[in-house]
Design a protein around this motif. Structure first.
Motif, mmCIF file in Angstrom:
data_model
loop_
_atom_site.group_PDB
_atom_site.id
_atom_site.type_symbol
_atom_site.label_atom_id
_atom_site.label_comp_id
_atom_site.label_asym_id
_atom_site.label_seq_id
_atom_site.Cartn_x
_atom_site.Cartn_y
_atom_site.Cartn_z
ATOM 1 N N GLU A 54 -11.984 59.635 -7.662
ATOM 2 C CA GLU A 54 -11.632 58.575 -6.720
ATOM 3 C C GLU A 54 -12.694 57.479 -6.712
ATOM 4 O OE1 GLU A 54 -10.961 60.614 -3.042
ATOM 5 O OE2 GLU A 54 -8.926 61.183 -3.602
ATOM 6 N N GLU A 55 -13.971 57.875 -6.823
ATOM 7 C CA GLU A 55 -15.040 56.872 -6.876
ATOM 8 C C GLU A 55 -14.918 56.021 -8.143
ATOM 9 O OE1 GLU A 55 -18.783 58.870 -6.572
ATOM 10 O OE2 GLU A 55 -18.369 59.588 -4.546
ATOM 11 N N LEU A 105 -11.104 49.546 -9.986
ATOM 12 C CA LEU A 105 -10.300 48.568 -9.257
ATOM 13 C C LEU A 105 -11.149 47.357 -8.871
ATOM 14 C CD1 LEU A 105 -7.738 47.632 -7.767
ATOM 15 C CD2 LEU A 105 -8.526 48.962 -5.810
ATOM 16 N N GLN A 106 -12.344 47.609 -8.384
ATOM 17 C CA GLN A 106 -13.223 46.500 -8.009
ATOM 18 C C GLN A 106 -13.562 45.639 -9.226
ATOM 19 O OE1 GLN A 106 -13.968 45.446 -4.973
ATOM 20 N NE2 GLN A 106 -12.641 47.098 -4.261
ATOM 21 N N GLU A 164 -12.008 53.622 -7.752
ATOM 22 C CA GLU A 164 -12.366 52.514 -6.860
ATOM 23 C C GLU A 164 -13.261 51.511 -7.583
ATOM 24 O OE1 GLU A 164 -12.513 50.095 -3.603
ATOM 25 O OE2 GLU A 164 -11.244 51.858 -3.871
ATOM 26 N N ALA A 165 -14.215 52.006 -8.364
ATOM 27 C CA ALA A 165 -15.098 51.106 -9.120
ATOM 28 C C ALA A 165 -14.304 50.323 -10.155
ATOM 29 C CB ALA A 165 -16.212 51.907 -9.791
#
Length: 76
Positions: free
Chosen positions: A40-41, A47-48, A44-45
């Motif tokens: 998940e981390e 996606l950013q 998220e990275a």
């Protein structure tokens, strides 16, 4: 040794084995939770990074082996 004693010994061995398997399952579940948190981390990275690279959020209409896009990029 009677049949009852043999059954009790078998049940004891089975209980010890099942407790061992339960401990393994708990460790596997803990490892899976850690792996999920890491995934998940990373998501998220990613996606950013994608939003930073293209803030509008529109990633275009990309296609595999698009000859026109390859020509424009100078790859053909």
């Amino acid at each position: 040794m009677s049949v009852r004693n043999l059954v009790e010994i078998y049940q004891f061995i089975w209980m010890v084995e099942s407790h061992g398997q339960q401990r393994l399952a708990w460790h596997d579940a803990a490892d899976a939770r850690v792996a999920r948190a890491r995934a998940e981390e990373r998501a998220e990275a990613q996606l950013q990074a994608m939003l930073i690279a293209n803030p509008s959020g529109a990633l275009g209409h990309a296609a595999i082996d698009d000859e026109e896009a390859l020509r424009k990029a100078g790859l053909l």
